[in-house]
Scaffold this active site. Structure first.
Site, PDB file in Angstrom:
ATOM      1  N   ARG A 116       0.850  -1.189   0.000  1.00 26.88           N
ATOM      2  CA  ARG A 116       0.000   0.000   0.000  1.00 26.88           C
ATOM      3  C   ARG A 116       0.887   1.241   0.000  1.00 26.88           C
ATOM      4  O   ARG A 116       1.955   1.260   0.636  1.00 26.88           O
ATOM      5  CB  ARG A 116      -0.887   0.029   1.246  1.00 26.88           C
ATOM      6  CG  ARG A 116      -2.037  -0.983   1.219  1.00 26.88           C
ATOM      7  CD  ARG A 116      -3.135  -0.568   0.237  1.00 26.88           C
ATOM      8  NE  ARG A 116      -4.297  -1.434   0.276  1.00 26.88           N
ATOM      9  CZ  ARG A 116      -4.549  -2.428  -0.579  1.00 26.88           C
ATOM     10  NH1 ARG A 116      -3.704  -2.698  -1.560  1.00 26.88           N
ATOM     11  NH2 ARG A 116      -5.654  -3.149  -0.467  1.00 26.88           N
ATOM     12  N   HIS A 160      -1.965   0.692  -9.553  1.00 28.03           N
ATOM     13  CA  HIS A 160      -2.617  -0.256  -8.622  1.00 28.03           C
ATOM     14  C   HIS A 160      -3.384  -1.350  -9.387  1.00 28.03           C
ATOM     15  O   HIS A 160      -4.585  -1.527  -9.185  1.00 28.03           O
ATOM     16  CB  HIS A 160      -3.556   0.491  -7.662  1.00 28.03           C
ATOM     17  CG  HIS A 160      -3.846  -0.299  -6.414  1.00 28.03           C
ATOM     18  ND1 HIS A 160      -3.987   0.251  -5.171  1.00 28.03           N
ATOM     19  CD2 HIS A 160      -4.020  -1.642  -6.227  1.00 28.03           C
ATOM     20  CE1 HIS A 160      -4.243  -0.685  -4.279  1.00 28.03           C
ATOM     21  NE2 HIS A 160      -4.269  -1.848  -4.900  1.00 28.03           N
TER      22      HIS A 160
HETATM   23  P1  NAP Z   1      -2.199 -11.628   4.566  1.00 31.97           P
HETATM   24  O1  NAP Z   1      -2.540 -13.010   4.123  1.00 31.97           O
HETATM   25  O2  NAP Z   1      -2.933 -11.022   5.706  1.00 31.97           O
HETATM   26  O3  NAP Z   1      -0.634 -11.630   4.896  1.00 31.97           O
HETATM   27  C1  NAP Z   1       0.020 -10.553   5.477  1.00 31.97           C
HETATM   28  C2  NAP Z   1       1.445 -10.960   5.796  1.00 31.97           C
HETATM   29  O4  NAP Z   1       2.143  -9.832   6.308  1.00 31.97           O
HETATM   30  C3  NAP Z   1       1.512 -12.051   6.858  1.00 31.97           C
HETATM   31  O5  NAP Z   1       2.560 -12.938   6.570  1.00 31.97           O
HETATM   32  C4  NAP Z   1       1.828 -11.268   8.122  1.00 31.97           C
HETATM   33  O6  NAP Z   1       2.541 -12.003   9.104  1.00 31.97           O
HETATM   34  C5  NAP Z   1       2.708 -10.174   7.560  1.00 31.97           C
HETATM   35  N1  NAP Z   1       2.719  -9.012   8.434  1.00 31.97           N
HETATM   36  C6  NAP Z   1       1.700  -8.187   8.758  1.00 31.97           C
HETATM   37  N2  NAP Z   1       2.102  -7.219   9.593  1.00 31.97           N
HETATM   38  C7  NAP Z   1       3.413  -7.456   9.809  1.00 31.97           C
HETATM   39  C8  NAP Z   1       4.406  -6.817  10.586  1.00 31.97           C
HETATM   40  N3  NAP Z   1       4.131  -5.728  11.329  1.00 31.97           N
HETATM   41  N4  NAP Z   1       5.654  -7.320  10.589  1.00 31.97           N
HETATM   42  C9  NAP Z   1       5.950  -8.440   9.862  1.00 31.97           C
HETATM   43  N5  NAP Z   1       5.060  -9.091   9.093  1.00 31.97           N
HETATM   44  C10 NAP Z   1       3.802  -8.604   9.068  1.00 31.97           C
HETATM   45  O7  NAP Z   1      -2.329 -10.614   3.358  1.00 31.97           O
HETATM   46  P2  NAP Z   1      -2.274 -10.922   1.777  1.00 31.97           P
HETATM   47  O8  NAP Z   1      -3.576 -11.447   1.311  1.00 31.97           O
HETATM   48  O9  NAP Z   1      -1.043 -11.720   1.488  1.00 31.97           O
HETATM   49  O10 NAP Z   1      -2.130  -9.438   1.204  1.00 31.97           O
HETATM   50  C11 NAP Z   1      -1.059  -8.594   1.587  1.00 31.97           C
HETATM   51  C12 NAP Z   1      -1.306  -7.179   1.140  1.00 31.97           C
HETATM   52  O11 NAP Z   1      -1.111  -7.063  -0.272  1.00 31.97           O
HETATM   53  C13 NAP Z   1      -2.736  -6.666   1.327  1.00 31.97           C
HETATM   54  O12 NAP Z   1      -2.960  -6.265   2.657  1.00 31.97           O
HETATM   55  C14 NAP Z   1      -2.770  -5.494   0.371  1.00 31.97           C
HETATM   56  O13 NAP Z   1      -2.320  -4.329   1.022  1.00 31.97           O
HETATM   57  C15 NAP Z   1      -1.745  -5.864  -0.703  1.00 31.97           C
HETATM   58  N6  NAP Z   1      -2.418  -6.098  -2.004  1.00 31.97           N
HETATM   59  C16 NAP Z   1      -2.092  -5.307  -3.047  1.00 31.97           C
HETATM   60  C17 NAP Z   1      -2.695  -5.510  -4.281  1.00 31.97           C
HETATM   61  C18 NAP Z   1      -2.314  -4.689  -5.474  1.00 31.97           C
HETATM   62  O14 NAP Z   1      -2.967  -4.803  -6.514  1.00 31.97           O
HETATM   63  N7  NAP Z   1      -1.263  -3.920  -5.408  1.00 31.97           N
HETATM   64  C19 NAP Z   1      -3.665  -6.514  -4.442  1.00 31.97           C
HETATM   65  C20 NAP Z   1      -3.969  -7.309  -3.345  1.00 31.97           C
HETATM   66  C21 NAP Z   1      -3.332  -7.099  -2.124  1.00 31.97           C
HETATM   67  P3  NAP Z   1       1.910 -13.331   9.787  1.00 31.97           P
HETATM   68  O15 NAP Z   1       1.929 -14.375   8.694  1.00 31.97           O
HETATM   69  O16 NAP Z   1       2.820 -13.641  10.875  1.00 31.97           O
HETATM   70  O17 NAP Z   1       0.515 -12.963  10.199  1.00 31.97           O
END
Ligand code: NAP
Length: 311
Positions: free
Chosen positions: A226, A274
């Site tokens: 983000r 995005h």
């Molecule tokens: P997710 O399944 O919730 O995974 C988030 C990961 O980040 C988890 O491994 C979590 O650790 C880790 N994390 C969160 N806070 C942290 C911190 N403070 N320190 C270290 N690690 C941390 O999310 P996702 O589905 O993979 O998606 C991730 C992000 O991608 C979304 O939130 C969104 O912002 C972004 N996204 C972007 C697009 C785009 O088009 N650009 C599209 C979709 C998503 P744990 O495993 O230990 O919980």
């Protein structure tokens, strides 16, 4: 009567409607905002931007689904504390992200920014030595549903892959780092750094000068998390000093990025609006219906948000 309200892009909503008609009606009535019918019947809501007075609008709401992967657009302090929030984990988003990050990694691995510059100079036929993928170290910040899928694909190209997350994970063929105390170890080996962290208070401004300084000199950044996670001035300084070579940014702050913004013209930045991945309505509706089934059966839902952690 139990009803589901969809409050996001109406064109995609029509695809959701078809899936619900096939798989859920008549037990669950599908409605597209603002045609919500009797609000008391609405038990489920999928939204990007829910109404501010959500409990007044839907007094019997049981679940709130985000229509996208992130939930940082929700104002948690304005949502009822007992309302479960579920983010979007669906195969279409995952495939899109795997494609985008693969494109970005391969472009940087094979020096495409340099070849673009050379082509603009018209007459410079200058091959750059190709490094084997196995000798290229890649680091992924965030090992959630997207980070792990991306790592799986990058492994299949043969890259030397590592990931970092809050809690420890085990992924075949990937060096897994966890917690603040192991962040430095991940960074110091990451020539290509990919940000796939959710936006929370802990990750706002995370991509900053202190972090860039821990990467190998000449590393590159692929940012698909983000916009507010990136400190823009620190990126520009790191690119100017050579600490960073190139950045591919799919997310910015704000979005859309104003046309006067310096990133548009920056020779070491590639920008996309995005589009790294998008919710695919067909599979999203199916995943939401499966989560409703799980919820009603008292089973664990996929993507249930931990309100304390913010993701
Ligand atoms: P997710 O399944 O919730 O995974 C988030 C990961 O980040 C988890 O491994 C979590 O650790 C880790 N994390 C969160 N806070 C942290 C911190 N403070 N320190 C270290 N690690 C941390 O999310 P996702 O589905 O993979 O998606 C991730 C992000 O991608 C979304 O939130 C969104 O912002 C972004 N996204 C972007 C697009 C785009 O088009 N650009 C599209 C979709 C998503 P744990 O495993 O230990 O919980």
């Amino acid at each position: 009567m139990s009803a589901f309200v969809y409050k996001a892009d109406p064109v995609r909503g029509r695809v959701w409607a078809e899936v619900f008609a096939r798989q859920a009606e008549p037990e669950l009535d599908f409605r597209i905002w603002p045609e919500i019918g009797d609000p008391a019947e609405v038990h489920y809501l999928a939204a990007w931007d829910p109404p501010a007075d959500i409990r007044d609008t839907f007094p019997n709401l049981k679940l709130l689904f985000s229509s996208g992967a992130g939930v940082d657009q929700f104002k948690f302090d304005q949502l009822p504390a007992d309302l479960p929030v579920v983010r979007m984990v669906e195969p279409g988003i995952i495939k899109g992200m795997v494609e985008y990050v693969s494109w970005a990694v391969l472009s940087l691995h094979r020096d495409m920014p340099a070849y673009q510059r050379l082509q603009r100079e018209h007459s410079r036929w200058m091959p750059i030595q190709v490094r084997p993928a196995a000798k290229r170290c890649i680091g992924v910040l965030g090992m959630g549903s997207l980070g792990q899928a991306v790592l799986g694909q990058l492994r299949s190209f043969g890259f030397d892959c590592a990931g970092w997350s809050r809690s420890r994970h085990a992924v075949d063929g990937v060096r897994c780092f966890a917690g603040a105390e192991e962040l430095g170890a991940l960074l110091s080996r990451s020539e290509l750094l990919i940000c796939l962290l959710p936006l929370t208070e802990a990750t706002r401004g995370f991509l900053n000068a202190e972090l860039f300084a821990q990467l190998p000199a000449g590393a590159s950044l692929i940012h698909v998390g983000r916009g507010p996670q990136l400190v823009e001035a620190d990126l520009t300084a790191a690119l100017a000093s050579g600490q960073l070579k190139h950045a591919i940014l799919d997310v910015t702050d704000p979005e859309p990025l104003p046309s006067s913004h310096a990133f548009w013209q920056h020779p070491q930045i590639w920008l996309t609006p995005h589009i790294a991945s998008m919710t695919q309505p067909e599979t999203a509706a199916e995943v939401v219906l499966e989560n409703i089934r799980r919820f009603e059966a008292g089973e664990e839902m996929v993507g249930l948000v931990d309100r304390g952690l913010g993701y």
